[in-house]
Design an enzyme around this catalytic site. Sequence first.
Site: not given
Ligand code: COA
Length: 633
Positions: A89, A102, A328, A444, A544-545
Amino acid sequence: MPILEQQTARDRDGQALPKVPVPPLKQTLDMYLKCVQHLVKEEQFKKTKAIVEKFGAPGGTGEVLQKKLLERRDKTTNWVYDYWLEDMYLNNRLALPVNSSPVMVFPKQAFRDHKDALRFAARLIRGVLEYKALIDARRLPVEFARGQLAGTPMCMEQYNRLFTSYRYPGLKTDTLKVQMNAASSAPEHIIVACKNQFFVLDIVANSKQLNETEISSQLEKIMKMAENAEDRLPPVGILTSDERTEWAQARDALIKDQINRDSLALIESCLCVVCLDEPNGLAPNDTNRALLMLHGGGRERNGANRWYDKSMQFVIGMDGICGVVCDHSPFEGIVLVQCSEYLMKYITGTPSKVATSSSIRELPPPGRLLWKCNPHIQGLLKASGDRLQRLVNNLDMDVFKFEVYGKEFIKKQKMSPDAFIQVALQLAFYKCNGRLVSTYESASIRRFQEGRVDNIRSATAEALAFVKSMKDDRGTFTDSEKMKRLRDAINAQTNYTIAAITGMAIDNHLLGLLRIAKELKMEKPEIFCDETYLASNQFILSTSQVPTTVEMFCCYGPVVPNGYGACYNPQSDHIIFCVSSFWESTQTSSAVFVKALNEGLLEIRDLCNSSSAAATKPTDSSQGAGQSRKSGK
Ligand code: COA
């Protein structure tokens, strides 16, 4: 829900969160080569491999830097924090709107008149004050990770910066200042922008915070004052929308005058900015609302009714277009979402506390910030306005709600929804360009003390193998082969995610080694001058999610001129994608990307469905049996 006292997040045994680890050098270098091999030409890769091997050789430069980095890890709370903040940044010279800040786009509000809008604003401000009180009292519930490796506590430190940060522009680098005595009894105020004028709204009078009705009445006074054209001052806010060096130079010119210094001091110490926007005259669809939140519609609309240095700016349009714009640098989108959701729930859920007439105090009108602008500054205002206009004209945004399926369908395939979506984004890019490019996905690292993010490099070799099989027009690949490649791609993506969130990704580590070399005044190691390294840091796809539980969505712009920004919000039965790019680039088109994404998501669904149908077909059909064997893994 019981509120756990917020403290330094601790694990279940009461231990403070661990420090961000420094991965082993060899592991990072091997992973780096793996990440880039399929993205560069063979000759180039050979060169890169030799450079990397030399860097990582016993007794080589890499070892020296790694040793120093480990020392830094021992000495600091978070060895990467400052390096990352500056690199991501503060050193970036691009304008904050579109390129960096954002936004959250709120659902379109149905205001009957401006009084309705001001009531909404007053409520939102009350919500901000309640939320800040929770932060200051350290009473925000500690968050625990969900999804992959669920259950670990997350560092809550970013929340403390929501309303206490200010980003000062600098000639070479910006400075992020955080007020440390936030909970003290210092007078607190909000800056309200209206018709490009700025007003100071004191939120405390006679040691008591203003109630909703009082705030609403103060906002009403602000609107009246702003309407008076004769008192109107130049639109100084537009300077903050400019590139950072230009704004720093303009600020230097402004502060020559005491009047300007006083006004700046008030803005720089406020809790947040509330922008009361004029109606925009645009259809309030998702894409237009996203555009307006990202840049205010330029000089002719609400582009100057902003102060981009302040970390939180709430936008309340008289036409019901509302949201938040944030700098940000102090925190991630996830924190912005938590705060925004709290506010939306506060606005819609809390019964309006209609103050009795005896509890409404007669308050002095809020003061207008004064500016002294000589012809030189007037010229700078025009130049900043021109540059903002170019940015506005350049942004190609497409908010796409994919409604055929969402997270639940993906989970049923026993796949990670996030990894699945990332692979679909790779497929979309490949469909448009016939190649994959360096991709950024934020991961994260809040499982660690003061953790921010690292990068999941989603353009994996396995993703490339999968997308090639999907685009194969000669029919070389059977569905079961495609399905195997899909699963490999998703596994590779999931494994990278796990590595990243446990502090084992490569981007922060490589940045750390580079910065240590600089601190040691070494000549820049060859690995960081290499064409491959430079290309691998041009994130043509920046993703990004940002999931929400309340109806709203996050979006941002691309990070390179020929790139895409792709922010997504997965829900159980649909996924919102916000795709951005620049019209000036002949290599990108958000509409074309969205079309490819839609097609790709449908094709992957069909593949999954045909694969599971084949797997469940009775074995007496010879064709079915064959397919079943191939797809069953
Ligand atoms: N089978 C069935 N379900 C599964 C699965 C599989 N093989 N793998 C994952 N899932 C489920 C998980 O248990 C979770 O369930 P929930 O909705 O009940 O919690 C869901 O699917 C989501 O998991 P997944 O899609 O694997 O992603 P995550 O939530 O772990 O997210 C990241 C991954 C990288 C996005 C997350 O770790 C992260 O870092 N998020 C922050 C991003 C960020 O900073 N964004 C802003 C930037 S400005």
